[in-house]
Every structure is written in structure tokens, then in C-alpha cells.
Design a protein around this motif. Sequence first.
Motif, mmCIF file in Angstrom:
data_model
loop_
_atom_site.group_PDB
_atom_site.id
_atom_site.type_symbol
_atom_site.label_atom_id
_atom_site.label_comp_id
_atom_site.label_asym_id
_atom_site.label_seq_id
_atom_site.Cartn_x
_atom_site.Cartn_y
_atom_site.Cartn_z
ATOM 1 N N GLU A 170 0.694 -1.116 -0.022
ATOM 2 C CA GLU A 170 -0.242 -0.036 -0.011
ATOM 3 C C GLU A 170 0.695 1.140 0.018
ATOM 4 O OE1 GLU A 170 -3.155 0.527 2.762
ATOM 5 O OE2 GLU A 170 -3.746 -1.654 2.556
ATOM 6 N N ALA A 171 1.902 1.300 0.908
ATOM 7 C CA ALA A 171 2.611 2.310 0.827
ATOM 8 C C ALA A 171 3.603 2.632 -0.481
ATOM 9 C CB ALA A 171 3.731 2.239 2.019
ATOM 10 N N MET A 172 3.858 1.582 -1.089
ATOM 11 C CA MET A 172 4.370 1.630 -2.438
ATOM 12 C C MET A 172 3.715 2.510 -3.367
ATOM 13 S SD MET A 172 7.317 0.237 -3.221
ATOM 14 C CE MET A 172 7.443 -0.470 -4.675
ATOM 15 N N GLY A 173 2.566 2.353 -3.258
ATOM 16 C CA GLY A 173 1.495 3.377 -4.412
ATOM 17 C C GLY A 173 1.516 4.752 -3.809
ATOM 18 N N ILE A 174 2.167 5.122 -2.851
ATOM 19 C CA ILE A 174 2.129 6.518 -2.162
ATOM 20 C C ILE A 174 3.655 7.016 -2.415
ATOM 21 C CG2 ILE A 174 2.104 8.273 -0.124
ATOM 22 C CD1 ILE A 174 -0.134 6.299 1.098
ATOM 23 N N ASP A 175 4.744 6.535 -2.023
ATOM 24 C CA ASP A 175 6.075 6.773 -2.394
ATOM 25 C C ASP A 175 6.953 5.589 -2.592
ATOM 26 O OD1 ASP A 175 8.490 7.880 -2.388
ATOM 27 O OD2 ASP A 175 8.548 8.629 -0.330
ATOM 28 N N PRO A 176 7.003 5.190 -3.788
ATOM 29 C CA PRO A 176 7.732 4.010 -4.238
ATOM 30 C C PRO A 176 9.396 4.182 -4.185
ATOM 31 C CG PRO A 176 7.207 4.973 -6.264
ATOM 32 C CD PRO A 176 6.470 6.039 -5.084
ATOM 33 N N LYS A 177 9.742 5.567 -3.762
ATOM 34 C CA LYS A 177 11.204 5.684 -3.927
ATOM 35 C C LYS A 177 11.797 5.936 -2.499
ATOM 36 C CE LYS A 177 12.198 5.403 -8.035
ATOM 37 N NZ LYS A 177 13.124 4.202 -8.618
ATOM 38 N N ASN A 178 11.159 5.581 -1.161
ATOM 39 C CA ASN A 178 11.273 5.670 0.223
ATOM 40 C C ASN A 178 12.325 4.448 0.432
ATOM 41 O OD1 ASN A 178 11.040 5.305 3.124
ATOM 42 N ND2 ASN A 178 9.930 7.071 2.709
ATOM 43 N N SER A 179 13.394 4.903 0.935
ATOM 44 C CA SER A 179 14.603 3.811 1.191
ATOM 45 C C SER A 179 14.127 3.045 2.498
ATOM 46 C CB SER A 179 15.884 4.518 1.367
ATOM 47 O OG SER A 179 15.852 5.563 2.548
ATOM 48 N N GLN A 180 13.685 3.914 3.540
ATOM 49 C CA GLN A 180 13.138 2.916 4.759
ATOM 50 C C GLN A 180 12.122 1.825 4.435
ATOM 51 O OE1 GLN A 180 14.665 3.109 7.754
ATOM 52 N NE2 GLN A 180 16.316 4.384 6.459
ATOM 53 N N LEU A 181 11.142 2.403 3.364
ATOM 54 C CA LEU A 181 10.020 1.503 2.928
ATOM 55 C C LEU A 181 10.772 0.220 2.325
ATOM 56 C CD1 LEU A 181 7.132 0.436 2.636
ATOM 57 C CD2 LEU A 181 7.080 2.366 0.711
ATOM 58 N N MET A 182 11.787 0.520 1.559
ATOM 59 C CA MET A 182 12.359 -0.545 0.719
ATOM 60 C C MET A 182 13.120 -1.472 1.712
ATOM 61 S SD MET A 182 11.676 0.169 -2.536
ATOM 62 C CE MET A 182 10.105 0.710 -1.813
ATOM 63 N N ILE A 183 13.582 -0.870 2.401
ATOM 64 C CA ILE A 183 14.465 -2.090 3.518
ATOM 65 C C ILE A 183 13.409 -2.805 4.210
ATOM 66 C CG2 ILE A 183 15.577 -1.878 5.792
ATOM 67 C CD1 ILE A 183 17.661 -1.654 3.698
ATOM 68 N N LEU A 184 12.364 -2.198 4.777
ATOM 69 C CA LEU A 184 11.327 -2.994 5.424
ATOM 70 C C LEU A 184 10.556 -3.998 4.544
ATOM 71 C CD1 LEU A 184 9.747 -0.092 7.603
ATOM 72 C CD2 LEU A 184 10.947 -2.065 8.265
ATOM 73 N N LEU A 185 10.332 -3.772 3.463
ATOM 74 C CA LEU A 185 9.917 -4.695 2.553
ATOM 75 C C LEU A 185 10.885 -5.872 2.241
ATOM 76 C CD1 LEU A 185 7.915 -2.486 -0.136
ATOM 77 C CD2 LEU A 185 7.116 -4.555 1.224
ATOM 78 N N GLY A 186 12.170 -5.598 2.103
ATOM 79 C CA GLY A 186 13.199 -6.452 2.065
ATOM 80 C C GLY A 186 13.399 -7.381 3.359
ATOM 81 N N GLU A 187 12.980 -6.821 4.563
ATOM 82 C CA GLU A 187 12.914 -7.543 5.685
ATOM 83 C C GLU A 187 11.797 -8.446 5.689
ATOM 84 O OE1 GLU A 187 16.075 -5.955 8.401
ATOM 85 O OE2 GLU A 187 16.011 -7.228 7.081
ATOM 86 N N ALA A 188 10.651 -7.951 5.374
ATOM 87 C CA ALA A 188 9.522 -8.658 5.398
ATOM 88 C C ALA A 188 9.597 -9.773 4.357
ATOM 89 C CB ALA A 188 8.041 -7.775 4.928
ATOM 90 N N LEU A 189 9.947 -9.642 3.148
ATOM 91 C CA LEU A 189 10.150 -10.840 2.329
ATOM 92 C C LEU A 189 11.282 -11.880 2.580
ATOM 93 C CD1 LEU A 189 10.211 -8.615 -0.909
ATOM 94 C CD2 LEU A 189 8.469 -10.317 -0.494
ATOM 95 N N SER A 190 12.222 -11.547 3.315
ATOM 96 C CA SER A 190 13.268 -12.218 3.988
ATOM 97 C C SER A 190 12.691 -13.149 4.947
ATOM 98 C CB SER A 190 14.549 -11.502 4.547
ATOM 99 O OG SER A 190 15.091 -10.973 3.243
ATOM 100 N N GLN A 191 11.830 -12.496 5.945
ATOM 101 C CA GLN A 191 11.304 -13.274 6.993
ATOM 102 C C GLN A 191 10.238 -14.288 6.451
ATOM 103 O OE1 GLN A 191 8.399 -11.779 10.476
ATOM 104 N NE2 GLN A 191 10.308 -11.153 10.894
#
Length: 315
Positions: A175-196
Motif C-alpha cells: 500500500e505504501a509503495m503506491g504513495i512513495d515508491p522511492k522511500n529507502s526505509q520502506l524498501m528496507i522494510l519490504l526486504g526484511e518482510a520478504l526475507s522473513q
Amino acid sequence: MKKILLTAMALGAAWCAAPAGGVSPEELSNQLYTQIVSAYNAHNWEQVTTLVQQLIDAGADIDDLEENYCKALAESGRADEAITRMEAYLEKCPEDYQAWYTLGEIQTRCSATEKAIEAYSKSAELNPMFARPYVAIARLYGAEDPAAAVDAYCKAMRIFLLAEQPQGAIQFGSEAMGIDPKNSQLMILLGEALSQAGMEEKALPFYAEAVSIASDPETADMETVGIGTDRIAMIYFKKGEYSKSLAFLSVLTGNDQLFSTLAPEMAQELLMLAAANNQKLGLGDETEALLEKARGINPEAEVDNFYQSLLQLGE
């Protein structure tokens, strides 16, 4: 009011059966409680308001049902009355984080955005592991304030990750990607979620994007660069692709100017991971040099123990 189940006789009674005469307020509460909760779960708002009104008319204490009642009132078109009741209840029970959340929901229905955000924020403050208020806040901000919206989404994602519920983090990260797909903190957290969630291959591009965004000279964020680099290198290390892991690490470990900007703990972790890669490749001299450098950052850190645990991760 005691939350107890109906007796077998009460369970067989009709939904709106009138209580027998002479029943005390507490007995009436016991008789109607399960009916009210069942009606609430079925979204039968009229049923909820009718039954709770019986308790009110009988002089029963409805504190345990106040939140359910107010939600039903709001859903029945009586939102102003619901807000008044919820505010009165919260004056008595200001620590009820779920009630603050419900107040936020009702105020959202009334388009009282600022008051809703205040209520949601209070709910989150009272229960730091309650993610729903942050999601609600994020949706209220939306595109009107993308920075605040994504910040709230990130807070919710961190809670899901701490609770080891990566699918929730992935959902709201999307959902957040639809608002700001260039947020580095969001990218890290998505990476963490997918890894988990066991999808490390899918996590790689998110970590890489985070590093790319955070490396912008005008807005450099070396903490994010370090975390993203560490995560990418670790994924390749665990896969046994040691040269590829080292290639990512060397961008930082091989550049003294960049490396000096990292937090000591991160710098130490990157050095130990680089040492483990070299060890796997049979490069003993390089391994010892990196470990010595890691020990020099903080001699009290358990460098050798951590290093040995890293070696066990590699294939």
C-alpha cells in the motif's frame, strides 16, 4: 460487569426475548452479554443497540460493552451520540487503547480527520505493539501528506516484523509503495518482510533499491546503505556465492572514506561478514586482516564468536 456465558436455557432463548420480571441489572447483563457479542460479530447493529439499551434502561453497568455499543451507534447513523459516549467512557478509562482506536474509527466516519489521528495516536501510544492505528493514520494522510503516510506505514510494518507476521508487513508495504515508491526505509522494510517470509530472492531488489536511493550524495543515508549492503551480502553468503557477496561488501569495506561514516557496530558486522567470505574462499591472510580490523573498532565486542556463527551459515 462480569463477562460470563449464558446458561444453557438462555442460549436457547430467542434473540430479543424479554427478560423475566424481577431480574437484577447484573443478571440481565449476564443473560444478554453473549447475545450482544454475537450480534456485534454478525454486524447486526440494530440488534446490538436494542439489547444494550435494555441494559441501560435497567440501570446496568455497560462499561464492558461501551465500545461495542458506540460502534453500533455509529454504524446505525448515530455517530455524534457515539462520540459523546466514547469520550465520556475514556474520561473514566483513559488507558483503554482499543477504545481510543474505536473513537478514531468513529471520528473518521464523521470526517473529523485531525481528531481521528489524535485518537489513533493515543491508541498506538498506549499499546506500542498495536499496528492497526498506524495503518489507519497512514490511510488518512494518504497522498495529501505522503511523508507522514509512509512513516506511519513503516511503523506498522516494524510491528508486524517484530511479531513475526511478515505477510502483514508485505501487505501494508505494498500500500505504501503506491504513495512513495522511492522511500529507502520502506524498501528496507519490504526486504526484511520478504526475507522473513522466506522469499530472500524477491527481497534482493528492494534492498538494492534502498542502497541506491540512500547513496544519493545530496541526501546520503549511510545507515541505510550499510543495512542494505549487509542484507544483500548476507543473502549471497548463505547461498554460497561468496565472491558476489564480497563484491557488494567491498563497495564499503574497500573505501575508507565511506567506511568511516558507518556506525561502529555496522562497520564491525560488515568486516566480519567479509572475513567469513574470504575464509570460505580459502583466503586466510585477507580473513585475518579483516578480523583484526573488526577487533580494533571495539575490542570488547565478541568478534570471534560472531565470526564463527557466520561461518556456520554459509553452505
